[in-house]
Write a protein that holds these residues in place. Structure first.
Motif, PDB file in Angstrom:
ATOM      1  N   ILE A 170       0.843  -1.223   0.093  1.00  0.00           N
ATOM      2  CA  ILE A 170      -0.035  -0.069  -0.150  1.00  0.00           C
ATOM      3  C   ILE A 170       0.806   1.330   0.118  1.00  0.00           C
ATOM      4  O   ILE A 170       0.697   2.296  -0.614  1.00  0.00           O
ATOM      5  CB  ILE A 170      -0.903   0.112   1.347  1.00  0.00           C
ATOM      6  N   PHE A 171       2.016   1.038   0.646  1.00  0.00           N
ATOM      7  CA  PHE A 171       2.608   2.326   1.116  1.00  0.00           C
ATOM      8  C   PHE A 171       3.852   2.631   0.038  1.00  0.00           C
ATOM      9  O   PHE A 171       4.573   3.679   0.202  1.00  0.00           O
ATOM     10  CB  PHE A 171       3.264   2.473   2.598  1.00  0.00           C
ATOM     11  N   LYS A 172       4.054   1.901  -0.915  1.00  0.00           N
ATOM     12  CA  LYS A 172       5.220   2.105  -1.578  1.00  0.00           C
ATOM     13  C   LYS A 172       4.837   3.089  -2.736  1.00  0.00           C
ATOM     14  O   LYS A 172       3.976   2.822  -3.491  1.00  0.00           O
ATOM     15  CB  LYS A 172       5.682   0.579  -2.609  1.00  0.00           C
ATOM     16  N   VAL A 173       5.818   3.952  -2.839  1.00  0.00           N
ATOM     17  CA  VAL A 173       5.762   5.164  -4.004  1.00  0.00           C
ATOM     18  C   VAL A 173       6.894   4.903  -4.845  1.00  0.00           C
ATOM     19  O   VAL A 173       8.012   5.154  -4.600  1.00  0.00           O
ATOM     20  CB  VAL A 173       5.904   6.443  -3.265  1.00  0.00           C
ATOM     21  N   THR A 174       6.652   4.432  -6.074  1.00  0.00           N
ATOM     22  CA  THR A 174       7.388   4.360  -7.002  1.00  0.00           C
ATOM     23  C   THR A 174       7.718   5.724  -8.106  1.00  0.00           C
ATOM     24  O   THR A 174       8.795   5.755  -8.495  1.00  0.00           O
ATOM     25  CB  THR A 174       6.899   3.276  -8.152  1.00  0.00           C
ATOM     26  N   ASP A 175       6.674   6.712  -7.938  1.00  0.00           N
ATOM     27  CA  ASP A 175       6.894   7.901  -8.545  1.00  0.00           C
ATOM     28  C   ASP A 175       6.518   9.034  -7.770  1.00  0.00           C
ATOM     29  O   ASP A 175       5.375   9.325  -7.366  1.00  0.00           O
ATOM     30  CB  ASP A 175       6.068   7.915  -9.785  1.00  0.00           C
ATOM     31  N   PRO A 176       7.529   9.755  -7.106  1.00  0.00           N
ATOM     32  CA  PRO A 176       7.246  10.840  -6.247  1.00  0.00           C
ATOM     33  C   PRO A 176       6.229  11.834  -7.032  1.00  0.00           C
ATOM     34  O   PRO A 176       5.725  12.844  -6.080  1.00  0.00           O
ATOM     35  CB  PRO A 176       8.348  11.289  -5.879  1.00  0.00           C
ATOM     36  N   ARG A 177       6.277  11.958  -8.172  1.00  0.00           N
ATOM     37  CA  ARG A 177       5.223  13.040  -8.869  1.00  0.00           C
ATOM     38  C   ARG A 177       3.907  12.535  -9.133  1.00  0.00           C
ATOM     39  O   ARG A 177       3.079  13.415  -9.441  1.00  0.00           O
ATOM     40  CB  ARG A 177       5.752  13.392 -10.122  1.00  0.00           C
ATOM     41  N   ASN A 178       3.542  11.271  -8.388  1.00  0.00           N
ATOM     42  CA  ASN A 178       2.303  10.809  -8.590  1.00  0.00           C
ATOM     43  C   ASN A 178       1.581  11.070  -7.601  1.00  0.00           C
ATOM     44  O   ASN A 178       1.975  10.796  -6.546  1.00  0.00           O
ATOM     45  CB  ASN A 178       2.330   9.028  -8.912  1.00  0.00           C
ATOM     46  N   ASN A 180      -1.447  10.428  -6.478  1.00  0.00           N
ATOM     47  CA  ASN A 180      -2.568   9.427  -6.131  1.00  0.00           C
ATOM     48  C   ASN A 180      -1.535   8.498  -4.965  1.00  0.00           C
ATOM     49  O   ASN A 180      -2.028   7.807  -4.016  1.00  0.00           O
ATOM     50  CB  ASN A 180      -3.217   8.668  -7.043  1.00  0.00           C
ATOM     51  N   GLN A 181      -0.331   8.348  -5.514  1.00  0.00           N
ATOM     52  CA  GLN A 181       0.558   7.188  -4.908  1.00  0.00           C
ATOM     53  C   GLN A 181       0.918   8.280  -3.499  1.00  0.00           C
ATOM     54  O   GLN A 181       1.023   7.566  -2.313  1.00  0.00           O
ATOM     55  CB  GLN A 181       1.863   7.020  -5.629  1.00  0.00           C
ATOM     56  N   LEU A 182       1.298   9.312  -3.598  1.00  0.00           N
ATOM     57  CA  LEU A 182       1.718  10.421  -2.497  1.00  0.00           C
ATOM     58  C   LEU A 182       0.552  10.440  -1.299  1.00  0.00           C
ATOM     59  O   LEU A 182       0.754  10.160  -0.210  1.00  0.00           O
ATOM     60  CB  LEU A 182       2.012  11.660  -3.058  1.00  0.00           C
ATOM     61  N   THR A 183      -0.850  10.466  -1.991  1.00  0.00           N
ATOM     62  CA  THR A 183      -1.746  10.530  -1.111  1.00  0.00           C
ATOM     63  C   THR A 183      -2.042   9.350  -0.551  1.00  0.00           C
ATOM     64  O   THR A 183      -2.213   9.156   0.821  1.00  0.00           O
ATOM     65  CB  THR A 183      -3.078  11.038  -1.999  1.00  0.00           C
ATOM     66  N   GLN A 184      -1.979   8.174  -1.154  1.00  0.00           N
ATOM     67  CA  GLN A 184      -2.086   6.984  -0.460  1.00  0.00           C
ATOM     68  C   GLN A 184      -1.053   6.418   0.574  1.00  0.00           C
ATOM     69  O   GLN A 184      -1.637   5.892   1.714  1.00  0.00           O
ATOM     70  CB  GLN A 184      -1.951   5.893  -1.527  1.00  0.00           C
ATOM     71  N   TYR A 185       0.110   7.057   0.351  1.00  0.00           N
ATOM     72  CA  TYR A 185       1.125   6.912   1.263  1.00  0.00           C
ATOM     73  C   TYR A 185       0.958   7.408   2.521  1.00  0.00           C
ATOM     74  O   TYR A 185       1.172   6.990   3.614  1.00  0.00           O
ATOM     75  CB  TYR A 185       2.633   7.253   0.770  1.00  0.00           C
ATOM     76  N   ILE A 186       0.238   8.874   2.497  1.00  0.00           N
ATOM     77  CA  ILE A 186       0.158   9.466   3.767  1.00  0.00           C
ATOM     78  C   ILE A 186      -0.927   8.982   4.383  1.00  0.00           C
ATOM     79  O   ILE A 186      -0.920   8.812   5.569  1.00  0.00           O
ATOM     80  CB  ILE A 186      -0.231  11.013   3.081  1.00  0.00           C
ATOM     81  N   GLN A 187      -2.080   8.802   3.764  1.00  0.00           N
ATOM     82  CA  GLN A 187      -3.204   8.010   4.513  1.00  0.00           C
ATOM     83  C   GLN A 187      -2.894   6.782   5.068  1.00  0.00           C
ATOM     84  O   GLN A 187      -3.353   6.503   6.110  1.00  0.00           O
ATOM     85  CB  GLN A 187      -4.381   7.661   3.276  1.00  0.00           C
ATOM     86  N   GLY A 188      -1.993   5.914   4.685  1.00  0.00           N
ATOM     87  CA  GLY A 188      -1.606   4.861   5.195  1.00  0.00           C
ATOM     88  C   GLY A 188      -0.419   4.741   6.180  1.00  0.00           C
ATOM     89  O   GLY A 188      -0.120   3.926   6.854  1.00  0.00           O
ATOM     90  N   TYR A 189       0.160   5.949   6.381  1.00  0.00           N
ATOM     91  CA  TYR A 189       1.435   5.990   6.861  1.00  0.00           C
ATOM     92  C   TYR A 189       1.359   5.478   8.345  1.00  0.00           C
ATOM     93  O   TYR A 189       0.345   6.038   9.123  1.00  0.00           O
ATOM     94  CB  TYR A 189       2.182   7.364   6.874  1.00  0.00           C
ATOM     95  N   GLN A 190       2.309   4.777   9.032  1.00  0.00           N
ATOM     96  CA  GLN A 190       2.133   4.524  10.456  1.00  0.00           C
ATOM     97  C   GLN A 190       3.500   4.715  11.028  1.00  0.00           C
ATOM     98  O   GLN A 190       4.666   4.537  10.316  1.00  0.00           O
ATOM     99  CB  GLN A 190       2.004   3.219  10.852  1.00  0.00           C
TER     100      GLN A 190
END
Length: 304
Positions: A170-178, A180-190
């Motif tokens: 869930i938290f893997k960000v492959t493209d820092p400019r994406n 959606n990925q950044l939002t998903q990373y922040i939402q699931g951050y622990q």
């Protein structure tokens, strides 16, 4: 008469054996067996030395002596085992208290929980082994305890792996400019396991310069219920935020909208410092959107 004397000698040999195995402390079945064999040798030598030749041969008497010593061994061992089990269980109950409490609170069913469980289990084993005079059942009691932990450990390992795998997916960000990925990373951050429970983002700045607008933008980006004026944006020059307001962005991240500054002088600097040091509380009331309808956004019930 010789028969009577030989029986007395045999009883004396049994007493020698019994005294030897009951006067020494042992901490394993192996130690007890070694002590038994040494006591048998001593008792046999005593009888052989004092035996009076008789119509009943020495070998027959030795056979009777062996039977009596084995019976004494079994009776003594039973007493030793009962005492050892009681003492070892008392020791285990004391040294495993922390692990029991953590299991009740599900503290091991988290990412990295298996490593924490192994650390606590190893500490129990080390502390248990340091205890002296545990008796003949020391190893058996410990092994029984470890056997009981085995299915629990397997469950913790599975939970740890499942949660870690899910987190990595869930938290893997492959493209820092994406976005959606950044939002998903922040939402699931622990936060990693440790003493910290929350990330607090505090906003400071001059009044009317966009702090509340930034809060609303963050809430909009991380939610799916559309844009709302949760933070109370100012519609003209000058700010509307008169107190500290904490907004829960995720389970791990809180953003705090602090009262805007009119100028940066020593008094304002001290106010910023006081806010950073948690001297001012945050509000928790429900805000209304621009249409006058209540939007239930969870505010952080701090102190931060």
């Amino acid at each position: 008469m010789f028969s009577h004397e030989n029986i007395k000698i045999m009883n004396s040999s049994i007493n020698i054996y019994e005294h030897k195995i009951t006067s020494q402390r042992v901490n394993s079945q192996q130690e007890f067996q070694q002590l038994h064999e040494a006591a048998v040798d001593e008792a046999t030598q005593e009888f052989t030395k004092l035996y009076l030749r008789h119509e009943k041969s020495r070998e027959e008497y030795l056979h009777d002596l062996e039977d009596n010593l084995l019976k004494t061994k079994e009776e003594t061992l039973k007493v030793f085992e009962e005492s050892s089990v009681h003492k070892c269980n008392d020791i285990l109950g004391r040294v495993k208290n922390k692990l029991d409490q953590n299991l009740k609170k599900n503290k091991y069913h988290v990412p990295g929980g298996h490593k924490a469980f192994i650390t606590d289990k190893t500490a129990i084993i080390e502390e248990y082994n340091q205890e002296q005079d545990k008796g003949v059942k020391a190893e058996d009691v410990l092994q029984d305890f470890l056997n009981l932990l085995e299915p629990i450990e397997k469950g913790i390992l599975k939970t740890d792996k499942d949660m870690s795998d899910a987190k990595s997916k869930i938290f893997k960000v492959t493209d820092p400019r994406n976005i959606n990925q950044l939002t998903q990373y922040i939402q699931g951050y622990q936060l990693p396991q440790g003493s910290f429970k929350r990330v607090v983002i505090q906003l400071f700045g001059f009044a009317g310069h966009g702090k509340s607008s930034f809060v609303n933008s963050c809430l909009f980006t991380l939610s799916s219920d559309g844009f709302h004026d949760y933070a109370g944006e100012a519609t003209s020059q000058g700010g509307k935020t008169m107190d500290r307001r904490g907004y829960k962005l995720t389970n791990s991240i809180t953003i705090v909208d602090n009262r805007g500054l009119s100028k940066m002088d020593s008094a304002q600097e001290w106010e910023v410092y006081a806010q950073l040091c948690k001297c001012f509380p945050t509000t928790t009331q429900t805000k209304k959107n621009v249409n006058g309808q209540k939007n239930h956004i969870e505010r952080a019930a701090l102190p931060l």
